[in-house]
Write a protein that holds these residues in place. Structure first.
Motif, short mmCIF file in Angstrom:
data_model
loop_
_atom_site.label_atom_id
_atom_site.label_comp_id
_atom_site.label_asym_id
_atom_site.label_seq_id
_atom_site.Cartn_x
_atom_site.Cartn_y
_atom_site.Cartn_z
N ALA A 176 -9.59 4.32 6.68
CA ALA A 176 -11.15 4.69 6.20
C ALA A 176 -11.81 3.25 6.63
CB ALA A 176 -10.66 4.67 4.88
N GLY A 177 -11.01 2.94 7.44
CA GLY A 177 -11.47 1.16 7.78
C GLY A 177 -10.87 0.01 7.16
N PHE A 178 -10.13 0.29 6.20
CA PHE A 178 -9.22 -0.99 5.62
C PHE A 178 -8.32 -1.39 6.24
CE2 PHE A 178 -12.14 1.12 2.14
CZ PHE A 178 -12.74 0.05 2.11
N SER A 179 -7.91 -3.11 6.62
CA SER A 179 -6.72 -3.36 6.82
C SER A 179 -5.52 -3.53 5.77
CB SER A 179 -6.53 -4.65 7.82
OG SER A 179 -7.10 -5.69 7.22
N GLU A 180 -3.89 -3.68 5.82
CA GLU A 180 -3.70 -3.78 4.36
C GLU A 180 -4.13 -6.36 4.17
OE1 GLU A 180 0.15 -3.28 4.05
OE2 GLU A 180 0.24 -2.22 6.16
N GLN B 262 -3.96 -1.73 -14.07
CA GLN B 262 -3.87 -0.18 -13.90
C GLN B 262 -5.02 -0.46 -12.74
OE1 GLN B 262 -5.39 1.04 -17.94
NE2 GLN B 262 -3.51 2.06 -18.47
N ILE B 263 -6.41 -1.14 -12.46
CA ILE B 263 -6.81 -0.63 -11.45
C ILE B 263 -6.33 -0.96 -9.90
CG2 ILE B 263 -8.77 -1.59 -10.14
CD1 ILE B 263 -10.22 -1.53 -13.29
N GLU B 264 -5.10 -2.16 -10.16
CA GLU B 264 -4.00 -2.69 -9.62
C GLU B 264 -3.14 -1.49 -8.47
OE1 GLU B 264 -1.58 -6.26 -7.65
OE2 GLU B 264 -2.59 -6.08 -10.11
N ARG B 265 -2.41 -0.69 -9.35
CA ARG B 265 -1.54 0.51 -9.27
C ARG B 265 -2.67 1.52 -8.11
NH1 ARG B 265 1.06 -0.89 -14.13
NH2 ARG B 265 -0.23 0.61 -15.01
N MET B 266 -4.18 1.52 -8.76
CA MET B 266 -4.70 2.67 -8.24
C MET B 266 -5.33 2.61 -6.98
SD MET B 266 -6.32 4.39 -11.79
CE MET B 266 -7.77 2.97 -12.19
N ILE B 267 -5.31 1.03 -6.95
CA ILE B 267 -5.98 0.86 -5.98
C ILE B 267 -5.00 0.82 -4.25
CG2 ILE B 267 -7.08 -1.78 -4.22
CD1 ILE B 267 -8.46 -2.73 -6.93
N LEU C 234 1.27 -1.03 0.20
CA LEU C 234 0.21 0.08 0.33
C LEU C 234 0.86 1.01 -0.02
CD1 LEU C 234 -2.56 -1.20 2.81
CD2 LEU C 234 -2.90 -1.31 0.29
N LEU C 235 0.71 2.69 -1.06
CA LEU C 235 0.78 3.45 -0.82
C LEU C 235 1.73 4.11 0.51
CD1 LEU C 235 2.48 5.03 -2.29
CD2 LEU C 235 0.42 7.06 -3.46
N ASP C 236 0.25 4.10 1.14
CA ASP C 236 -0.02 4.85 2.47
C ASP C 236 -1.21 4.01 3.16
OD1 ASP C 236 -0.53 6.62 5.01
OD2 ASP C 236 -1.47 8.52 3.89
N PRO C 237 -0.28 3.03 4.09
CA PRO C 237 -1.38 2.17 4.97
C PRO C 237 -1.88 3.08 6.44
CG PRO C 237 1.17 0.75 4.98
CD PRO C 237 0.97 2.97 4.19
N TYR C 238 -1.28 3.70 6.35
CA TYR C 238 -2.20 4.37 7.74
C TYR C 238 -3.31 5.07 6.98
CZ TYR C 238 -3.12 8.01 11.40
OH TYR C 238 -3.85 8.24 12.29
#
Length: 80
Positions: A12-16, A41-46, A3-7
């Motif tokens: 937002a309520g999502f865990s890794e 592309q979607i994977e990178r954006m997510i 993840l680019l920014d795990p925090y």
């Protein structure tokens, strides 16, 4: 994919782990979404933003979200 920014995802309520499960089922979700981007592309954006992740999941048919192999907590957020 890390993840680019795990925090931001945590806020937002999502865990890794949630994101990993979504990415593992991305092929199925992508086939049933309204997004026209390529899967990679979607994977990178997510992994860049929890907002993008939620927008993508909301573009997927509700029946597909219900049957996807993603955490129930994530399904509840997407389907409300």
């Amino acid at each position: 994919m890390p993840l680019l920014d795990p925090y931001a995802f945590q806020l937002a309520g999502f865990s890794e782990g949630d994101v990993e499960e979504i990415l593992a089922d991305l092929e199925y979700l992508h086939r049933n979404s309204r997004w026209t981007h390529r899967r990679d592309q979607i994977e990178r954006m997510i992994v860049e933003s929890p907002v993008v992740l939620l927008d993508f999941l909301r573009s997927v048919s509700p029946d597909v979200v219900r049957s996807a192999m993603i955490p129930r907590r994530v399904k509840d957020v997407v389907l409300r």
